[in-house]
Design an enzyme around this catalytic site. Sequence first.
Site, short mmCIF file in Angstrom:
data_model
loop_
_atom_site.label_atom_id
_atom_site.label_comp_id
_atom_site.label_asym_id
_atom_site.label_seq_id
_atom_site.Cartn_x
_atom_site.Cartn_y
_atom_site.Cartn_z
N LYS A 53 0.83 -1.21 0.00
CA LYS A 53 0.00 0.00 0.00
C LYS A 53 0.87 1.26 0.00
O LYS A 53 0.57 2.23 -0.68
CB LYS A 53 -0.94 -0.02 1.22
CG LYS A 53 -2.07 -1.02 1.05
CD LYS A 53 -2.79 -1.34 2.35
CE LYS A 53 -3.73 -2.53 2.13
NZ LYS A 53 -4.40 -2.99 3.34
N GLN A 97 -4.59 -1.83 9.47
CA GLN A 97 -4.46 -3.15 8.85
C GLN A 97 -5.06 -4.23 9.76
O GLN A 97 -4.70 -4.34 10.93
CB GLN A 97 -2.98 -3.44 8.56
CG GLN A 97 -2.73 -4.72 7.80
CD GLN A 97 -3.30 -4.69 6.39
OE1 GLN A 97 -3.14 -3.72 5.66
NE2 GLN A 97 -3.98 -5.76 6.00
N ASP A 120 -11.24 2.50 3.71
CA ASP A 120 -11.50 1.07 3.54
C ASP A 120 -13.00 0.82 3.33
O ASP A 120 -13.40 -0.25 2.89
CB ASP A 120 -11.06 0.30 4.80
CG ASP A 120 -9.85 -0.57 4.55
OD1 ASP A 120 -9.56 -0.85 3.38
OD2 ASP A 120 -9.20 -0.97 5.54
#
Length: 284
Positions: A53, A97, A120
């Site tokens: 990422k 994460q 997200d």
Amino acid sequence: MGANIIDGKALAETVKQEAAQQVTALKEQGITPCLAVVLVGEDPASQVYVRGKINDCAQCGIESRSIRLPETTTQAELLAQVKLLAEDPAVHGILVQLPLPAGIDEKAVIDAIPPEKDVDGFSPVNVGRMQIGEPCYLPCTPAGCIRMIESTGVSIAGKQAVVVGRSNIVGKPAAMLLLAKDATVTVCHSKTRNLKELCAAADILVAAVGRAGFVTGDMVKPGAVVIDVGINRGADGKLHGDVDFAAAAERAAWITPVPGGVGPMTRAMLMLNTVEAARRAAVR
Ligand code: NDP
């Protein structure tokens, strides 16, 4: 093998170029999109994902902040870190994460990310907005699946779509996005009785089960579009999808490979969400 391959890697590059162009335009207005990625602990797979990422951000001209916290981090400490990022106007997107170490409540952490920085698309507010078709950040994996289906030129409207899996991060939102595109959607799960028959009637089949080779060739309708979300590490150390690729490719018209399918697209969609977050922050 009859199927055309949907090249997730190539498509992801196109999406990232799109993001990079938007970043250039934002920078001309004095705005540099910034994504903060929080990693708790030493999970090797998570470390690889986070590195990916951060690299994607660099490729798109997005600033990134990598926040590494030890495995021993408490929930209160993590929440305090998220709060700092939430209050920092230079940070447009926050990604924590998953999975988090045992003892930390994932839901509490997701809830602590303000919806406008939830790139997200996991927060209840974004999920609710998606459900009623309001502007929101779409969860990256299902949004990537839709983009892959659309890249084939096969129209989604009116098609029979079957999603195997009903998780909050993949199956449910994938079904919702297919519905929003006017597919007739069936969601299958571990209690579904006639799963094979349902899959075999699908014009569009999305597999998000987490079991290598779960979708066998006979479960694929000839001419179907097959999207394989699964990432399963086999005893051979290699990554395998949820679909028996060779058998499915004999029958499908279009199919995504694993690796090189949904995975890279998921990451690319995160870049688009981050750019969008920066754009929205600028007009607020
Ligand atoms: P979950 O484990 O949260 O969900 C799996 C779903 O599959 C559940 O709804 C479960 O049903 C269903 N299921 C499990 N076994 C069966 C069965 N025998 N028959 C029918 N349904 C079954 O997984 P995720 O949704 O998080 O992930 C799915 C896969 O996608 C994993 O391999 C994961 O690694 C991968 N993934 C890939 C991403 C990418 O970027 N490519 C991103 C996210 C995930 P029930 O609800 O009844 O238990």
